[in-house]
Design an enzyme around this catalytic site. Structure first.
Site, PDB file in Angstrom:
ATOM      1  N   ASP A  11     -44.662  44.210 -33.397  1.00  0.00           N
ATOM      2  CA  ASP A  11     -45.509  45.297 -32.916  1.00  0.00           C
ATOM      3  C   ASP A  11     -45.924  46.124 -34.118  1.00  0.00           C
ATOM      4  OD1 ASP A  11     -46.742  47.063 -30.972  1.00  0.00           O
ATOM      5  OD2 ASP A  11     -45.077  48.444 -31.304  1.00  0.00           O
ATOM      6  N   SER A  12     -46.804  47.104 -33.862  1.00  0.00           N
ATOM      7  CA  SER A  12     -47.220  48.005 -34.939  1.00  0.00           C
ATOM      8  C   SER A  12     -46.120  48.981 -35.323  1.00  0.00           C
ATOM      9  CB  SER A  12     -48.458  48.800 -34.501  1.00  0.00           C
ATOM     10  OG  SER A  12     -48.168  49.611 -33.380  1.00  0.00           O
ATOM     11  N   TYR A  43     -52.377  50.853 -34.844  1.00  0.00           N
ATOM     12  CA  TYR A  43     -53.297  49.724 -34.897  1.00  0.00           C
ATOM     13  C   TYR A  43     -54.638  50.016 -34.235  1.00  0.00           C
ATOM     14  CZ  TYR A  43     -50.122  45.972 -36.561  1.00  0.00           C
ATOM     15  OH  TYR A  43     -49.315  45.147 -37.301  1.00  0.00           O
ATOM     16  N   GLY A  44     -54.670  50.987 -33.322  1.00  0.00           N
ATOM     17  CA  GLY A  44     -55.862  51.228 -32.521  1.00  0.00           C
ATOM     18  C   GLY A  44     -57.156  51.381 -33.296  1.00  0.00           C
ATOM     19  N   CYS A  74     -47.196  43.608 -28.691  1.00  0.00           N
ATOM     20  CA  CYS A  74     -48.251  44.544 -29.065  1.00  0.00           C
ATOM     21  C   CYS A  74     -49.509  44.172 -28.304  1.00  0.00           C
ATOM     22  CB  CYS A  74     -48.501  44.462 -30.576  1.00  0.00           C
ATOM     23  SG  CYS A  74     -49.926  45.410 -31.157  1.00  0.00           S
ATOM     24  N   ASN A  75     -49.985  45.091 -27.460  1.00  0.00           N
ATOM     25  CA  ASN A  75     -51.197  44.822 -26.700  1.00  0.00           C
ATOM     26  C   ASN A  75     -52.420  44.694 -27.595  1.00  0.00           C
ATOM     27  OD1 ASN A  75     -50.801  45.244 -23.489  1.00  0.00           O
ATOM     28  ND2 ASN A  75     -49.344  46.505 -24.624  1.00  0.00           N
ATOM     29  N   THR A  76     -52.497  45.531 -28.623  1.00  0.00           N
ATOM     30  CA  THR A  76     -53.672  45.508 -29.492  1.00  0.00           C
ATOM     31  C   THR A  76     -53.828  44.156 -30.162  1.00  0.00           C
ATOM     32  OG1 THR A  76     -53.491  47.890 -29.878  1.00  0.00           O
ATOM     33  CG2 THR A  76     -54.833  46.625 -31.428  1.00  0.00           C
ATOM     34  N   GLU A 153     -44.541  57.517 -32.251  1.00  0.00           N
ATOM     35  CA  GLU A 153     -43.983  57.179 -33.563  1.00  0.00           C
ATOM     36  C   GLU A 153     -43.338  58.389 -34.233  1.00  0.00           C
ATOM     37  OE1 GLU A 153     -43.776  54.319 -35.480  1.00  0.00           O
ATOM     38  OE2 GLU A 153     -44.409  53.110 -33.755  1.00  0.00           O
ATOM     39  N   CYS A 185     -50.283  49.554 -23.815  1.00  0.00           N
ATOM     40  CA  CYS A 185     -49.731  49.658 -25.164  1.00  0.00           C
ATOM     41  C   CYS A 185     -48.230  49.809 -24.994  1.00  0.00           C
ATOM     42  CB  CYS A 185     -50.312  50.867 -25.903  1.00  0.00           C
ATOM     43  SG  CYS A 185     -49.547  51.187 -27.515  1.00  0.00           S
ATOM     44  N   THR A 186     -47.458  49.028 -25.736  1.00  0.00           N
ATOM     45  CA  THR A 186     -46.007  49.038 -25.531  1.00  0.00           C
ATOM     46  C   THR A 186     -45.385  50.390 -25.850  1.00  0.00           C
ATOM     47  OG1 THR A 186     -45.736  48.019 -27.723  1.00  0.00           O
ATOM     48  CG2 THR A 186     -45.684  46.560 -25.811  1.00  0.00           C
ATOM     49  N   HIS A 187     -46.057  51.196 -26.681  1.00  0.00           N
ATOM     50  CA  HIS A 187     -45.549  52.544 -26.964  1.00  0.00           C
ATOM     51  C   HIS A 187     -45.544  53.425 -25.716  1.00  0.00           C
ATOM     52  CE1 HIS A 187     -46.360  51.356 -31.136  1.00  0.00           C
ATOM     53  NE2 HIS A 187     -45.709  52.427 -31.544  1.00  0.00           N
TER      54      HIS A 187
END
Length: 269
Positions: A11-12, A43-44, A74-76, A153, A185-187
Site C-alpha cells: 500500500d502507499s 498516492y491520490g 491499495c485501491n489507487t 498517516e 481506500c484502505t486508509h
C-alpha cells in the site's frame, strides 16, 4: 501439497494494514510480507505513470523476497496499475476493485452506491465501470477525498479534524440518497466511526478488504498455494519512509506489537 512461501501485500502507507488484518483472520496459516510506500504517500495526486512505476518497483522487491501471491492492499494502485504490472510478473495477484464492487452490489438494497476514494481512483473510473458491469441499472456516485489519507498517516483518526473532513466529503453522498458506500481506500477504515456518525446507520459501509481476501483464498486454493502444513506464521514489514509511522499504526489498529519495521529505499537500487 502445502506452500509455505509468504503472501505479499503493499500500500502507499498504513492503510493496507486493514487488509493484513483480514489476512490474519481469514488466512491464519499464511506468512506475509507487507510493504508500505510511505515515502511517496499520498498516492491520490500521483500520475498513472508514477503509480505504475511504484507498483513495478514494489512488486520486484516482493518477488525478490519469494512471495507466492500478491494482494494489492491499495485501491489507487488496484485501479491504475494492476492491469499493467500483471503482465510483467509471473506471480499471481489480486486487487480490491472487483471484489469490493461485487460486495457492494450484493448488500445494496436500493441500487444507489457511493464510492469515496482518492483522486486517482475516482478519476480512473474503475469502481464505476466494475459496478456498472455487474448491474447497468445502478446509480453510482463518486467522491474524491484528498484530505483523508494525510490525516490517517498523521495519526489523526478520531479527531475533530478527521470528523470535519469526513463530513465535508460524506454529506454530498448522503444528500444523493446512497444506501451503500464503498470505502475505496484502505486508509478509510481507520475513519469508520466518523463515516458512521456522518452517514447514519441506514447507509451500509463496504470494506473491500474482506471480499478481496476471501477471493484471494479461493484463488490460492485453486492454484495449490495455501499453506496447510500448520505452524506459526511469520510476518515481515518494510517501508520506503519512516518505519515509526507503520509501527505505531499497527500497534493501534492491529492491537498488537509487530516485528521491527525495516526501511528499504527502492529509488536507490
Amino acid at each position: 501439497m502445502s506452500d509455505a512461501r509468504p503472501v505479499g501485500l503493499f500500500d502507499s502507507g498504513v492503510g493496507g494494514l486493514t487488509v493484513s488484518r483480514q489476512v490474519f483472520r481469514l488466512l491464519p496459516g499464511e506468512s506475509t510480507i507487507y510493504f508500505g510506500d510511505n515515502a511517496h504517500v499520498p498516492y491520490g495526486p500521483r500520475t498513472a505513470e508514477e503509480l505504475v512505476g511504484f507498483a513495478r518497483d514494489i512488486l520486484a522487491f516482493l518477488v525478490s523476497r519469494g512471495v507466492k501471491y500478491v494482494i494489492f492492499a491499495c485501491n489507487t494502485n488496484s485501479s491504475v496499475s494492476l492491469s499493467v504490472v500483471r503482465n510483467l510478473f509471473a506471480v499471481p495477484m489480486i486487487g480490491l476493485i472487483e471484489p469490493g464492487a461485487r460486495e457492494a452490489v450484493r448488500v445494496s438494497t436500493g441500487g444507489r452506491i457511493g464510492v469515496i476514494a482518492t483522486e486517482a481512483t475516482i478519476k480512473s473510473g474503475a469502481y464505476q465501470r466494475a459496478l456498472k458491469s455487474m448491474d447497468a441499472g445502478l446509480a453510482v456516485f463518486g467522491q474524491a477525498a484528498p484530505r483523508l489519507v494525510p490525516l490517517v498517516e498523521a495519526g489523526m483518526a478520531g479527531t475533530a479534524e478527521s470528523l470535519a473532513a469526513v463530513a465535508e466529503y460524506g454529506r454530498p453522498l448522503k444528500e444523493a440518497g446512497i444506501d451503500t458506500l464503498i470505502l475505496g481506500c484502505t486508509h478509510y477504515l481507520f475513519l469508520e466511526k466518523e463515516f458512521r456518525q456522518v452517514l447514519g446507520p441506514e447507509v451500509k459501509l463496504v470494506d473491500p478488504a474482506v471480499a478481496t481476501v476471501k477471493a484471494a483464498r479461493e484463488e490460492m486454493a485453486r492454484r495449490g498455494l495455501l499453506n496447510d502444513a500448520g505452524g506459526p506464521a511469520c510476518h515481515r514489514y518494510y517501508v520506503s519512509g519512516d518505519p515509526r509511522v507503520l509501527q505505531e499504526a499497527a500497534r493501534c489498529f492491529l492491537g498488537c506489537a509487530i516485528p521491527p519495521v525495516e526501511q528499504v529505499n527502492l529509488d536507490g537500487k
